[in-house]
Design an enzyme around this catalytic site. Structure first.
Site, PDB file in Angstrom:
ATOM      1  N   SER A 141       0.857  -1.184   0.000  1.00 36.62           N
ATOM      2  CA  SER A 141       0.000   0.000   0.000  1.00 36.62           C
ATOM      3  C   SER A 141       0.890   1.229   0.000  1.00 36.62           C
ATOM      4  O   SER A 141       1.978   1.217   0.592  1.00 36.62           O
ATOM      5  CB  SER A 141      -0.880   0.017   1.261  1.00 36.62           C
ATOM      6  OG  SER A 141      -1.459   1.304   1.400  1.00 36.62           O
ATOM      7  N   TYR A 154      -1.205  -1.677  10.088  1.00 33.24           N
ATOM      8  CA  TYR A 154      -1.491  -1.980   8.672  1.00 33.24           C
ATOM      9  C   TYR A 154      -0.264  -1.664   7.809  1.00 33.24           C
ATOM     10  O   TYR A 154       0.177  -2.500   7.000  1.00 33.24           O
ATOM     11  CB  TYR A 154      -2.705  -1.158   8.224  1.00 33.24           C
ATOM     12  CG  TYR A 154      -3.067  -1.302   6.758  1.00 33.24           C
ATOM     13  CD1 TYR A 154      -3.697  -2.454   6.281  1.00 33.24           C
ATOM     14  CD2 TYR A 154      -2.789  -0.268   5.852  1.00 33.24           C
ATOM     15  CE1 TYR A 154      -4.032  -2.577   4.938  1.00 33.24           C
ATOM     16  CE2 TYR A 154      -3.128  -0.383   4.515  1.00 33.24           C
ATOM     17  CZ  TYR A 154      -3.751  -1.531   4.058  1.00 33.24           C
ATOM     18  OH  TYR A 154      -4.081  -1.647   2.737  1.00 33.24           O
TER      19      TYR A 154
HETATM   20  N1  LIG Z   1      -8.667   0.072  -1.253  1.00 34.22           N
HETATM   21  C1  LIG Z   1      -7.562   0.737  -1.018  1.00 34.22           C
HETATM   22  O1  LIG Z   1      -7.575   1.959  -0.853  1.00 34.22           O
HETATM   23  C2  LIG Z   1      -6.229   0.010  -0.921  1.00 34.22           C
HETATM   24  C3  LIG Z   1      -5.066   0.792  -0.900  1.00 34.22           C
HETATM   25  C4  LIG Z   1      -3.837   0.158  -0.803  1.00 34.22           C
HETATM   26  C5  LIG Z   1      -3.763  -1.222  -0.742  1.00 34.22           C
HETATM   27  N2  LIG Z   1      -4.918  -1.957  -0.761  1.00 34.22           N
HETATM   28  C6  LIG Z   1      -4.781  -3.411  -0.686  1.00 34.22           C
HETATM   29  O2  LIG Z   1      -5.432  -3.985  -1.798  1.00 34.22           O
HETATM   30  C7  LIG Z   1      -5.910  -5.297  -1.453  1.00 34.22           C
HETATM   31  C8  LIG Z   1      -7.388  -5.409  -1.810  1.00 34.22           C
HETATM   32  O3  LIG Z   1      -8.104  -4.443  -1.051  1.00 34.22           O
HETATM   33  P1  LIG Z   1      -9.602  -3.987  -1.388  1.00 34.22           P
HETATM   34  O4  LIG Z   1      -9.635  -2.520  -1.183  1.00 34.22           O
HETATM   35  O5  LIG Z   1     -10.070  -4.575  -2.659  1.00 34.22           O
HETATM   36  O6  LIG Z   1     -10.372  -4.666  -0.138  1.00 34.22           O
HETATM   37  P2  LIG Z   1     -11.896  -5.180   0.012  1.00 34.22           P
HETATM   38  O7  LIG Z   1     -12.790  -4.490  -0.943  1.00 34.22           O
HETATM   39  O8  LIG Z   1     -12.172  -5.109   1.478  1.00 34.22           O
HETATM   40  O9  LIG Z   1     -11.794  -6.721  -0.432  1.00 34.22           O
HETATM   41  C9  LIG Z   1     -10.984  -7.581   0.315  1.00 34.22           C
HETATM   42  C10 LIG Z   1     -11.018  -8.961  -0.289  1.00 34.22           C
HETATM   43  O10 LIG Z   1     -10.120  -9.777   0.484  1.00 34.22           O
HETATM   44  C11 LIG Z   1     -10.811 -10.921   0.917  1.00 34.22           C
HETATM   45  N3  LIG Z   1     -10.294 -11.387   2.211  1.00 34.22           N
HETATM   46  C12 LIG Z   1     -10.195 -10.728   3.379  1.00 34.22           C
HETATM   47  N4  LIG Z   1      -9.689 -11.530   4.334  1.00 34.22           N
HETATM   48  C13 LIG Z   1      -9.467 -12.726   3.735  1.00 34.22           C
HETATM   49  C14 LIG Z   1      -8.957 -13.970   4.185  1.00 34.22           C
HETATM   50  N5  LIG Z   1      -8.565 -14.156   5.457  1.00 34.22           N
HETATM   51  N6  LIG Z   1      -8.859 -15.007   3.306  1.00 34.22           N
HETATM   52  C15 LIG Z   1      -9.236 -14.842   2.010  1.00 34.22           C
HETATM   53  N7  LIG Z   1      -9.737 -13.681   1.530  1.00 34.22           N
HETATM   54  C16 LIG Z   1      -9.849 -12.645   2.391  1.00 34.22           C
HETATM   55  C17 LIG Z   1     -12.270 -10.539   0.989  1.00 34.22           C
HETATM   56  O11 LIG Z   1     -13.034 -11.735   0.861  1.00 34.22           O
HETATM   57  P3  LIG Z   1     -14.514 -11.967   1.489  1.00 34.22           P
HETATM   58  O12 LIG Z   1     -15.286 -10.702   1.233  1.00 34.22           O
HETATM   59  O13 LIG Z   1     -15.000 -13.147   0.718  1.00 34.22           O
HETATM   60  O14 LIG Z   1     -14.332 -12.229   2.943  1.00 34.22           O
HETATM   61  C18 LIG Z   1     -12.389  -9.615  -0.231  1.00 34.22           C
HETATM   62  O15 LIG Z   1     -12.576 -10.363  -1.403  1.00 34.22           O
HETATM   63  C19 LIG Z   1      -5.612  -5.458   0.038  1.00 34.22           C
HETATM   64  O16 LIG Z   1      -4.404  -6.175   0.221  1.00 34.22           O
HETATM   65  C20 LIG Z   1      -5.429  -4.035   0.533  1.00 34.22           C
HETATM   66  O17 LIG Z   1      -4.614  -3.961   1.686  1.00 34.22           O
HETATM   67  C21 LIG Z   1      -6.138  -1.373  -0.854  1.00 34.22           C
END
Ligand SMILES: NC(=O)c1ccc[n+]([C@@H]2O[C@H](COP(=O)([O-])OP(=O)(O)OC[C@H]3O[C@@H](n4cnc5c(N)ncnc54)[C@H](OP(=O)(O)O)[C@@H]3O)[C@@H](O)[C@H]2O)c1
Length: 246
Positions: A141, A154
């Site tokens: 991130s 985080y």
């Molecule tokens: N959004 C941002 O601003 C941002 C910025 C920087 C980095 N990121 C990174 O990008 C990645 C994706 O984030 P996102 O924003 O798309 O998050 P999100 O919308 O909350 O989606 C998270 C996904 O991860 C899955 N997940 C969570 N815990 C899990 C586990 N223990 N085992 C398997 N699957 C799991 C969830 O599955 P279920 O719903 O099926 O539980 C969901 O499909 C993450 O690594 C996050 O840290 C995001």
């Protein structure tokens, strides 16, 4: 004459958000996709339905990456159904924000177990089971470089993922497997939006030189590049896709 094997990608956390966009994009790029979910079965099946409607191949597979056997379940499925795995996208992650003084052990343990432990187990399994010439794409991130209050644990999990990305890239070079990470800025998903006021979201968007939050497809395009033929000599890199915020 032997036919080329199906090229297969595992995307962890692909039921929604960035992971769902990556799964759809890699399927359009021609990969068969293992769409992993933890709790969102209906959402993961909808992602598979969209991919199949566009003529692609995908399966939804439940596995908790916090579970020691979760990642192996995904490789087992990819090998059984599609004959092998070429790409591992360690996308699944969670974020719990609080000042360090107010962060309890349960919040620390959960983020370490999923964000760091899950990616570690993914890299270890991928190192053993990806086909030669494969790719690992990890998720960091941009908060790693921003040092914002509230993001202590985080950001620490993501900094550790960056360190292991550099090291595994050197360990797997001999098998022509590249290991890179994407470090997004604020992207409009549940992980970023939940718990924030409209004013906080607007203030964040204003911090970004390009003047808008990221969308999941902005990040899926970067993963497509790292999984595809044009990035063959990109290895051990962290790509900060964040509209220029850092
Ligand atoms: N959004 C941002 O601003 C941002 C910025 C920087 C980095 N990121 C990174 O990008 C990645 C994706 O984030 P996102 O924003 O798309 O998050 P999100 O919308 O909350 O989606 C998270 C996904 O991860 C899955 N997940 C969570 N815990 C899990 C586990 N223990 N085992 C398997 N699957 C799991 C969830 O599955 P279920 O719903 O099926 O539980 C969901 O499909 C993450 O690594 C996050 O840290 C995001």
């Amino acid at each position: 004459m032997t036919s080329n094997p199906i090229r297969t990608a595992i995307v962890t956390g692909a039921s929604k958000g960035i992971g769902a966009a990556i799964a759809r994009r890699l399927a359009r790029d021609g990969f068969a996709v293992v769409v992993n979910y933890a709790r969102g079965r209906a959402e993961a099946e909808a992602v598979v339905g969209t991919i199949e409607a566009e003529g692609g191949k995908a399966i939804a597979v439940q596995a908790d990456i916090a579970d020691p056997t979760g990642i192996a379940t995904l490789f087992d499925a990819g090998e059984r159904v599609f004959g092998g795995v070429d790409i591992l996208v360690n996308n699944a992650g969670i974020m719990k924000l609080s000042p360090i003084a107010q962060t309890d052990d349960a919040s620390f343990d959960a983020q370490i177990t999923v964000n760091l432990g899950g990616v570690f187990r993914g890299m270890r399994e991928g190192a053993k089971r990806l086909r030669d010439g494969g790719r690992i794409v990890n998720f960091s991130s941009s908060v790693v470089g921003l040092y914002q209050p509230g993001y202590g644990v985080y950001a620490a999990t993501k900094a550790a993922v960056e360190a292991m990305t550099h090291i595994l890239a050197k360990e797997l070079g001999a098998r022509r497997i590249t290991v890179n990470a994407v470090a997004p800025g604020p992207v409009e998903t549940a992980l970023f939006m939940d718990g924030k006021s409209a004013a906080q979201i607007e203030a964040t968007a204003k911090m970004i030189p390009l003047g808008r939050l990221g969308q999941p497809d902005d990040i899926a395009g970067v993963v497509s590049f790292l999984a595809g033929p044009d990035s063959g000599w990109v290895n051990g890199q962290i790509i900060r896709a964040n509209g220029g915020v850092i």
